[in-house]
Design a protein around this motif. Structure first.
Motif, PDB file in Angstrom:
ATOM      1  N   ILE A  10       0.842  -1.205   0.000  1.00 43.15           N
ATOM      2  CA  ILE A  10       0.000   0.000   0.000  1.00 43.15           C
ATOM      3  C   ILE A  10       0.875   1.253   0.000  1.00 43.15           C
ATOM      4  O   ILE A  10       0.619   2.225  -0.710  1.00 43.15           O
ATOM      5  N   PHE A  11       1.950   1.227   0.815  1.00 40.84           N
ATOM      6  CA  PHE A  11       2.852   2.379   0.899  1.00 40.84           C
ATOM      7  C   PHE A  11       3.551   2.631  -0.437  1.00 40.84           C
ATOM      8  O   PHE A  11       3.651   3.781  -0.900  1.00 40.84           O
ATOM      9  N   VAL A  12       4.013   1.566  -1.082  1.00 39.33           N
ATOM     10  CA  VAL A  12       4.687   1.710  -2.380  1.00 39.33           C
ATOM     11  C   VAL A  12       3.721   2.258  -3.416  1.00 39.33           C
ATOM     12  O   VAL A  12       4.078   3.119  -4.243  1.00 39.33           O
ATOM     13  N   ALA A  13       2.462   1.788  -3.377  1.00 37.33           N
ATOM     14  CA  ALA A  13       1.464   2.299  -4.324  1.00 37.33           C
ATOM     15  C   ALA A  13       1.211   3.786  -4.101  1.00 37.33           C
ATOM     16  O   ALA A  13       1.074   4.555  -5.064  1.00 37.33           O
ATOM     17  N   LEU A  16       4.103   5.689  -5.567  1.00 37.39           N
ATOM     18  CA  LEU A  16       4.021   5.754  -7.029  1.00 37.39           C
ATOM     19  C   LEU A  16       3.015   6.807  -7.467  1.00 37.39           C
ATOM     20  O   LEU A  16       3.282   7.592  -8.397  1.00 37.39           O
ATOM     21  N   ARG A  17       1.860   6.839  -6.782  1.00 38.95           N
ATOM     22  CA  ARG A  17       0.866   7.868  -7.121  1.00 38.95           C
ATOM     23  C   ARG A  17       1.416   9.268  -6.841  1.00 38.95           C
ATOM     24  O   ARG A  17       1.182  10.220  -7.603  1.00 38.95           O
ATOM     25  N   LEU A  18       2.168   9.388  -5.747  1.00 36.45           N
ATOM     26  CA  LEU A  18       2.764  10.675  -5.401  1.00 36.45           C
ATOM     27  C   LEU A  18       3.772  11.114  -6.463  1.00 36.45           C
ATOM     28  O   LEU A  18       3.807  12.276  -6.880  1.00 36.45           O
ATOM     29  N   ILE A  22       3.615  14.461  -8.873  1.00 38.37           N
ATOM     30  CA  ILE A  22       4.670  15.483  -8.947  1.00 38.37           C
ATOM     31  C   ILE A  22       5.106  15.702 -10.385  1.00 38.37           C
ATOM     32  O   ILE A  22       5.292  16.847 -10.837  1.00 38.37           O
ATOM     33  N   VAL A  23       5.274  14.590 -11.146  1.00 39.31           N
ATOM     34  CA  VAL A  23       5.666  14.715 -12.554  1.00 39.31           C
ATOM     35  C   VAL A  23       4.605  15.485 -13.341  1.00 39.31           C
ATOM     36  O   VAL A  23       4.912  16.388 -14.144  1.00 39.31           O
ATOM     37  N   ALA A  24       3.324  15.141 -13.094  1.00 43.60           N
ATOM     38  CA  ALA A  24       2.237  15.841 -13.800  1.00 43.60           C
ATOM     39  C   ALA A  24       2.192  17.316 -13.419  1.00 43.60           C
ATOM     40  O   ALA A  24       1.971  18.187 -14.280  1.00 43.60           O
ATOM     41  N   GLY A  84       3.402  13.326   0.859  1.00 40.68           N
ATOM     42  CA  GLY A  84       4.521  12.388   0.874  1.00 40.68           C
ATOM     43  C   GLY A  84       5.163  12.274   2.242  1.00 40.68           C
ATOM     44  O   GLY A  84       5.506  11.178   2.700  1.00 40.68           O
ATOM     45  N   LEU A  85       5.315  13.414   2.943  1.00 35.78           N
ATOM     46  CA  LEU A  85       5.905  13.389   4.277  1.00 35.78           C
ATOM     47  C   LEU A  85       5.033  12.610   5.252  1.00 35.78           C
ATOM     48  O   LEU A  85       5.535  11.832   6.073  1.00 35.78           O
TER      49      LEU A  85
END
Length: 339
Positions: A10-13, A16-18, A22-24, A84-85
């Motif tokens: 769940i944390f890794v997902a 990835l969404r975060l 940020i890229v978007a 993210g923090l």
């Protein structure tokens, strides 16, 4: 372990969404600044990165459109970084990192273990098996799905895998291809059958000792591939009855299907008291004699006279051991009319 893995997934997902967010955000900000400020793509990207990171390295523009873009980027940038923090802090506070590291260390220990025993189930029977194996200096790995049992096992340094014992992956993780034997001792006979089937499929030559509570389950476990089937209730009941019938028998061990080992005490009034080892042994093997006040004698001589309080260690077939038990039983005379 499974709960920790689920939380980590769940944390890794979330990370990835975060990252995608940020890229978007950077891409959208770069395009917006190119339009409002007339900057080239690289300069607009640097300005966007500066706004999102709130570093303030570049001066603000007086253009209204540019100011609106900067406000939106600041709000979204701060919100994204704060998210993210919080995610990282939640993982650390929940202790999942420490649990993951502990699980990884445990798995390394299991991977380095060979010629060991796999105990499937850490209930009352499984814990006794573990104590006896530990006392004998043997290595073992425990598989059990109950998190409470994992905490108990951790206290005594047991190599523990939190999973269903009948799961292929759990048995492979426990190193079944390197193990000496599998001990199926969960409370459910049906589960022990599944464990036996799975273990036999994964390792055709491994020894499997299975527990059975019901007589019908014994035959099923043998058909499933169990090398030996033990019924604790039947064994304990038979031993209790034997001790009740023959109080002079202080210990019984089944050595093989045709042999058993017993410790028999020479009691006062028994037929064997005062006779020699050669007189009483018959077809049994007298492997030792613990004499009252004179220590232990391995393989006593045939002319050794047995006294009250001596303990004979003998091995033989059920018939020969029954004869010895009768020989050292206290004789009683019952008078039905006087009772």
């Amino acid at each position: 372990m499974r709960q920790v893995d689920r939380e980590l997934r769940i944390f890794v997902a979330r990370l990835l969404r975060l990252g995608l967010a940020i890229v978007a955000l950077l891409a959208a900000g770069t395009i917006a600044l190119v339009i409002t400020d007339g900057l080239n793509a690289w300069t607009a990207f640097l300005h966007t990165l500066d706004i999102v990171a709130t570093t303030g390295a570049y001066p603000a523009s007086s253009d209204t459109g540019s100011e609106i873009v900067r406000v939106v980027l600041t709000v979204l940038g701060v919100g994204t970084l704060f998210y993210g923090l919080v995610s990282v802090t939640e993982l650390l506070v929940a202790g999942h990192v420490a649990q993951l590291l502990t699980a990884r260390r445990m798995q390394k220990m299991i991977d380095a273990t060979s010629d060991h025993y796999i105990i499937c189930g850490y209930g009352r029977v499984g814990r006794q098996v573990a104590r006896d194996l530990r006392g004998a200096g043997a290595r073992y790995v425990v598989i059990d799905a109950d998190p409470a049992n994992r905490e108990d096992a951790r206290g005594v340094g047991v190599r523990f895998i939190e999973a269903e014992p009948s799961d292929d992956r759990a048995l492979i993780q426990a190193g079944i291809e390197r193990a000496r034997a599998v001990i199926a001792c969960v409370d459910s006979d049906a589960e022990n059958v599944f464990i036996t089937l799975t273990a036999r499929e994964l390792s055709p030559d491994i020894a499997i000792v299975a527990r059975a509570a019901q007589e019908d389950s014994e035959r099923k476990l043998v058909r499933a591939g169990a090398t030996r089937v033990i019924s604790p209730y039947k064994s304990s009941g038979a031993e209790m009855a034997r001790i009740a019938l023959h109080p002079q028998v202080s210990g019984v061990r089944d050595v093989d299907a045709e042999y058993r080992f017993e410790e028999i005490t020479v009691v006062e009034g028994c037929e064997g008291a005062g006779q020699t080892v050669g007189d009483i042994r018959g077809g049994a093997f007298i492997v030792g004699l613990r004499r009252l006040g004179r220590g232990f004698e391995p393989q006593p001589a045939p002319e050794t006279v047995l006294g009250v309080g001596d303990v004979i260690m003998a091995m033989g077939t059920p018939n020969t051991m029954d004869r010895l038990e009768t020989l050292f039983a206290t004789t009683h005379t019952y008078r039905g009319a006087s009772l």
